[in-house]
Motif scaffolding. Structure first.
Motif, PDB file in Angstrom:
ATOM      1  N   MET A 171       0.823  -1.208   0.000  1.00 39.62           N
ATOM      2  CA  MET A 171       0.000   0.000   0.000  1.00 39.62           C
ATOM      3  C   MET A 171       0.858   1.260   0.000  1.00 39.62           C
ATOM      4  O   MET A 171       0.565   2.242  -0.688  1.00 39.62           O
ATOM      5  N   GLY A 172       1.933   1.247   0.750  1.00 40.58           N
ATOM      6  CA  GLY A 172       2.695   2.468   0.988  1.00 40.58           C
ATOM      7  C   GLY A 172       3.643   2.901  -0.110  1.00 40.58           C
ATOM      8  O   GLY A 172       3.931   4.094  -0.247  1.00 40.58           O
ATOM      9  N   ILE A 173       4.147   1.971  -0.910  1.00 39.74           N
ATOM     10  CA  ILE A 173       5.146   2.331  -1.921  1.00 39.74           C
ATOM     11  C   ILE A 173       4.648   3.405  -2.894  1.00 39.74           C
ATOM     12  O   ILE A 173       5.349   4.392  -3.140  1.00 39.74           O
ATOM     13  N   PRO A 174       3.451   3.277  -3.456  1.00 44.37           N
ATOM     14  CA  PRO A 174       2.997   4.341  -4.361  1.00 44.37           C
ATOM     15  C   PRO A 174       2.756   5.676  -3.659  1.00 44.37           C
ATOM     16  O   PRO A 174       2.790   6.729  -4.298  1.00 44.37           O
ATOM     17  N   LEU A 175       2.530   5.627  -2.354  1.00 40.52           N
ATOM     18  CA  LEU A 175       2.197   6.838  -1.605  1.00 40.52           C
ATOM     19  C   LEU A 175       3.431   7.599  -1.139  1.00 40.52           C
ATOM     20  O   LEU A 175       3.590   8.796  -1.421  1.00 40.52           O
ATOM     21  N   THR A 176       4.318   6.918  -0.419  1.00 41.22           N
ATOM     22  CA  THR A 176       5.502   7.582   0.148  1.00 41.22           C
ATOM     23  C   THR A 176       6.803   6.838  -0.139  1.00 41.22           C
ATOM     24  O   THR A 176       7.869   7.303   0.245  1.00 41.22           O
ATOM     25  N   GLY A 177       6.702   5.676  -0.775  1.00 38.87           N
ATOM     26  CA  GLY A 177       7.871   4.813  -0.889  1.00 38.87           C
ATOM     27  C   GLY A 177       7.954   3.878   0.304  1.00 38.87           C
ATOM     28  O   GLY A 177       8.768   2.970   0.336  1.00 38.87           O
ATOM     29  N   THR A 178       7.099   4.096   1.272  1.00 30.59           N
ATOM     30  CA  THR A 178       7.018   3.356   2.539  1.00 30.59           C
ATOM     31  C   THR A 178       8.290   3.448   3.361  1.00 30.59           C
ATOM     32  O   THR A 178       9.318   2.866   3.037  1.00 30.59           O
ATOM     33  N   SER A 179       8.179   4.164   4.465  1.00 30.67           N
ATOM     34  CA  SER A 179       9.281   4.208   5.422  1.00 30.67           C
ATOM     35  C   SER A 179       9.010   3.204   6.538  1.00 30.67           C
ATOM     36  O   SER A 179       9.592   2.152   6.578  1.00 30.67           O
ATOM     37  N   VAL A 180       8.106   3.564   7.433  1.00 29.24           N
ATOM     38  CA  VAL A 180       7.811   2.844   8.693  1.00 29.24           C
ATOM     39  C   VAL A 180       9.099   2.554   9.462  1.00 29.24           C
ATOM     40  O   VAL A 180       9.112   1.712  10.360  1.00 29.24           O
ATOM     41  N   ASN A 181      10.171   3.263   9.123  1.00 29.55           N
ATOM     42  CA  ASN A 181      11.482   2.992   9.700  1.00 29.55           C
ATOM     43  C   ASN A 181      12.367   4.232   9.523  1.00 29.55           C
ATOM     44  O   ASN A 181      12.908   4.469   8.439  1.00 29.55           O
ATOM     45  N   PRO A 182      12.524   5.046  10.578  1.00 29.69           N
ATOM     46  CA  PRO A 182      13.328   6.268  10.468  1.00 29.69           C
ATOM     47  C   PRO A 182      14.765   6.041  10.008  1.00 29.69           C
ATOM     48  O   PRO A 182      15.317   6.875   9.277  1.00 29.69           O
ATOM     49  N   ALA A 183      15.374   4.933  10.401  1.00 23.96           N
ATOM     50  CA  ALA A 183      16.758   4.675   9.999  1.00 23.96           C
ATOM     51  C   ALA A 183      16.848   4.400   8.516  1.00 23.96           C
ATOM     52  O   ALA A 183      17.720   4.935   7.813  1.00 23.96           O
ATOM     53  N   ARG A 184      15.945   3.574   8.008  1.00 23.04           N
ATOM     54  CA  ARG A 184      15.910   3.240   6.582  1.00 23.04           C
ATOM     55  C   ARG A 184      15.715   4.503   5.731  1.00 23.04           C
ATOM     56  O   ARG A 184      16.191   4.588   4.605  1.00 23.04           O
ATOM     57  N   SER A 185      15.005   5.496   6.261  1.00 21.09           N
ATOM     58  CA  SER A 185      14.803   6.754   5.555  1.00 21.09           C
ATOM     59  C   SER A 185      16.001   7.683   5.711  1.00 21.09           C
ATOM     60  O   SER A 185      16.351   8.425   4.786  1.00 21.09           O
ATOM     61  N   PHE A 186      16.622   7.635   6.870  1.00 24.30           N
ATOM     62  CA  PHE A 186      17.737   8.519   7.195  1.00 24.30           C
ATOM     63  C   PHE A 186      18.938   8.307   6.278  1.00 24.30           C
ATOM     64  O   PHE A 186      19.518   9.271   5.753  1.00 24.30           O
ATOM     65  N   GLY A 187      19.338   7.050   6.075  1.00 23.60           N
ATOM     66  CA  GLY A 187      20.529   6.760   5.282  1.00 23.60           C
ATOM     67  C   GLY A 187      20.462   7.318   3.869  1.00 23.60           C
ATOM     68  O   GLY A 187      21.292   8.143   3.482  1.00 23.60           O
ATOM     69  N   PRO A 188      19.466   6.910   3.074  1.00 23.98           N
ATOM     70  CA  PRO A 188      19.366   7.437   1.704  1.00 23.98           C
ATOM     71  C   PRO A 188      19.178   8.953   1.647  1.00 23.98           C
ATOM     72  O   PRO A 188      19.750   9.613   0.784  1.00 23.98           O
ATOM     73  N   ALA A 189      18.383   9.516   2.572  1.00 19.90           N
ATOM     74  CA  ALA A 189      18.141  10.963   2.560  1.00 19.90           C
ATOM     75  C   ALA A 189      19.421  11.739   2.824  1.00 19.90           C
ATOM     76  O   ALA A 189      19.670  12.773   2.188  1.00 19.90           O
ATOM     77  N   LEU A 190      20.238  11.263   3.741  1.00 20.91           N
ATOM     78  CA  LEU A 190      21.477  11.960   4.071  1.00 20.91           C
ATOM     79  C   LEU A 190      22.452  11.917   2.898  1.00 20.91           C
ATOM     80  O   LEU A 190      23.140  12.910   2.607  1.00 20.91           O
ATOM     81  N   VAL A 191      22.503  10.785   2.215  1.00 20.16           N
ATOM     82  CA  VAL A 191      23.416  10.664   1.072  1.00 20.16           C
ATOM     83  C   VAL A 191      22.910  11.478  -0.114  1.00 20.16           C
ATOM     84  O   VAL A 191      23.696  12.134  -0.808  1.00 20.16           O
ATOM     85  N   LEU A 192      21.611  11.471  -0.360  1.00 14.61           N
ATOM     86  CA  LEU A 192      21.037  12.217  -1.481  1.00 14.61           C
ATOM     87  C   LEU A 192      21.027  13.722  -1.236  1.00 14.61           C
ATOM     88  O   LEU A 192      21.285  14.515  -2.130  1.00 14.61           O
ATOM     89  N   GLY A 193      20.671  14.128   0.001  1.00 14.03           N
ATOM     90  CA  GLY A 193      20.529  15.543   0.315  1.00 14.03           C
ATOM     91  C   GLY A 193      19.322  16.136  -0.400  1.00 14.03           C
ATOM     92  O   GLY A 193      18.417  15.420  -0.828  1.00 14.03           O
ATOM     93  N   GLY A 194      19.299  17.441  -0.547  1.00 15.31           N
ATOM     94  CA  GLY A 194      18.238  18.110  -1.290  1.00 15.31           C
ATOM     95  C   GLY A 194      16.848  17.836  -0.769  1.00 15.31           C
ATOM     96  O   GLY A 194      16.601  17.848   0.447  1.00 15.31           O
TER      97      GLY A 194
END
Length: 225
Positions: A171-194
């Protein structure tokens, strides 16, 4: 120290294979394939490190476990730090792999980062993304608290948790990419920036609220017994 190392390793595997599947083969796999990549990562790690650390590999899960009285505050913060380091290392490794391909680099593949608005496949708003992450995380963490609370279900806990993560991703992938996990979101976001980094707050706040709600619901159910 062993359990913190296990959490680092487990989160590394989840982020590398889950986000890696989305970034490298997302167009081929589709929503269902990516969902199973995340779910199977959990299953594998549950049976690999479950006896060492409990295989939280997710700060939201650790928050729910801590609020339920099943871990100390010291361990909670130790787990969160280890999980974030593991996710960051995985994002760096994934970025290095992608940069050695002809996929167009991390700005094109997105590293499996979460997002809303223009970063959402369906244009979900920030408010909508927050609501989605709260609900999906609540269901996920509530399932974990329930299936790990009895010795009768301990043997199948890893499979149940992995399948639950799979279905919330569907359900979540089309909506937000599905996090449900702050660490899993933190790693890619920090490397990508912006944009990914600017939107990270939703994927920290939402899962933490969802996990807190799950812990309160679980405690309420148990008081009613």
């Amino acid at each position: 120290m062993k359990k913190y190392t296990a959490e680092l390793l487990g989160t590394f595997v989840l982020t590398l294979f889950g986000c890696g599947s989305a970034a490298i083969a997302g167009a081929t796999l589709g929503t269902l394939g990516i969902a199973f990549a995340f779910g199977l990562s959990i299953v594998a790690m549950a049976y690999a490190i479950g006896d060492i650390s409990g295989c939280h590999i997710n700060p939201a899960v650790s928050l729910g476990v801590w609020m339920s009285g099943k871990m100390t505050a010291k361990d909670f913060w130790g787990y969160v730090l280890a999980q974030c380091v593991g996710a960051l290392l995985a994002a760096l490794v994934l970025a290095a792999i992608i940069n050695m391909t002809n996929l167009g680099g991390i700005s094109v593949t997105g590293l499996g980062a979460n997002g809303y608005g223009t970063a959402s496949a369906v244009g979900l708003s920030a408010c909508g993304a927050l609501i989605v992450e709260v609900i999906l995380t609540c269901i996920f963490v509530l399932t974990i608290l329930g299936v790990t609370s009895s010795e009768k279900t301990a043997a199948i806990a890893g499979l149940v948790i992995g399948l639950t993560l799979t279905f919330v991703h569907i359900m979540g992938i089309p909506l937000t990419g599905t996090s449900v996990n702050p660490a899993r979101s933190f790693g890619p976001a920090l490397v990508l920036g912006g944009q990914a980094l600017c939107q990270l707050w939703v994927f920290v706040v939402g899962p933490f609220i969802g996990a807190a709600l799950a812990a309160l619901i679980w405690k309420g159910f148990n008081k009613a017994k």
